[in-house]
Scaffold this active site. Structure first.
Site, PDB file in Angstrom:
ATOM      1  N   CYS A   1      -2.800  11.392  23.120  1.00 36.99           N
ATOM      2  CA  CYS A   1      -3.198  10.128  22.504  1.00 36.99           C
ATOM      3  C   CYS A   1      -4.721  10.007  22.488  1.00 36.99           C
ATOM      4  CB  CYS A   1      -2.598   8.943  23.244  1.00 36.99           C
ATOM      5  SG  CYS A   1      -3.040   7.351  22.489  1.00 36.99           S
TER       6      CYS A   1
ATOM      7  N   MET B   1       5.344   6.310  17.863  1.00 38.12           N
ATOM      8  CA  MET B   1       4.300   5.453  17.310  1.00 38.12           C
ATOM      9  C   MET B   1       4.328   4.098  18.003  1.00 38.12           C
ATOM     10  SD  MET B   1       4.261   6.347  13.246  1.00 38.12           S
ATOM     11  CE  MET B   1       2.552   5.788  13.147  1.00 38.12           C
TER      12      MET B   1
END
Length: 286
Positions: free
Chosen positions: A99, A15
């Site tokens: 992503c 993250m």
């Protein structure tokens, strides 16, 4: 199966902006054994960007780390992987091909690589041939509901030398909305020979056990829910191992870990910067 997966069947997701060195130490103190770094730009690593390198060099000892790198150029990705490996801090390298952030995929990286399988294959092959660490690939189910190609893409990654696959079963178009479709994880597991890690919408230890039981995946990865409950990974691992997971954190527990997070951050940064860095995380804790 990869050692780091067999030893850590529940792990912290990569993250960006969350997996800071201070939070990594908090996670380890709360029982997390394996952490994927936030996205590390291959260009920044290969060209010696101070900010990117500082994120790597200040990772605290204790947990095992997998470095997640992103980029679109095979040579640059290979240089970055070699630089990461040379630190001796990591047990694996993960290539981000999932992503959904526009600033990532518009540059040809992240989930955009699922639309460019030949380039993706070249990146995997080049990195795999250059490093000794196992190389995994993290992906999404596809670009959109009309372009779900994770099964054929994952099989390509496996054939190119990926040692494990991580699947977040949402499309790029979904980003983090809607529900993750774990049926795709179950379908992919039947076709892969390498370990499969599932990710998405795991909020409780019961969620983690259910997803592993129903899909047969080898491990699960938790992200957003850990931001407010850094004990969740340990509790989930206990339940999967057949033990009592323990209760969720109380308000007092959350306040205590928030203060501990600030203390750790202040030991690594100036106090004003530590306070600035933790403000967003405080909202999650509380």
């Amino acid at each position: 199966m990869l050692d780091y997966i067999s030893e850590n069947r529940v792990m912290m997701a990569p993250m960006a902006g969350v997996n800071t060195p201070a939070f990594c130490k908090v996670l380890h103190e709360c029982g997390c054994g394996l952490i994927f770094t936030g996205l590390l730009t291959s260009q920044g690593i290969a060209r010696g960007n101070r900010k990117t390198l500082a994120m790597v060099r200040t990772l605290p000892p204790g947990p095992k780390y997998v470095a997640q790198i992103f980029g679109s150029d095979p040579a640059m990705m290979t240089d970055a992987a070699l630089a990461v490996e040379s630190t001796g801090l990591f047990v694996g390298i993960d290539i981000n091909m999932g992503c959904p952030a526009p600033k990532v995929w518009k540059g040809g990286s992240g989930v955009n690589l699922m639309r460019a399988p030949e380039r993706a294959e070249s990146i995997i092959t080049s990195v795999r041939d250059a490093v000794k660490l196992p190389v995994s690939v993290k992906m999404r189910s596809g670009w959109s509901a009309e372009e779900i190609n994770c099964i054929e893409f994952a099989l390509m990654c496996e054939a190119a030398g990926a040692a494990a696959i991580i699947l977040h079963p949402r499309t790029r178009a979904q980003r983090y909305t809607g529900e993750a479709d774990w049926n795709i994880v179950a379908e992919l597991k039947k076709k892969l020979s390498v370990p499969l890690i599932g990710s998405g919408d795991i909020r409780t230890p019961e969620d983690a056990l259910k997803r592993m039981t129903e899909t047969g995946c080898d491990a699960v990865m938790i992200g957003r829910a850990v931001k407010s409950d850094p004990w969740l990974i340990r509790r989930s691992a206990r339940l999967i191992d057949g033990e009592a997971p323990g209760p969720p954190p109380s308000n007092e527990d959350r306040i205590g870990v928030a203060l501990r997070h600030l203390e750790i951050s202040a030991s690594m940064e100036s106090l004003p910067r530590a306070v600035t860095m933790i403000r967003g995380q405080l909202a999650w804790y509380l």
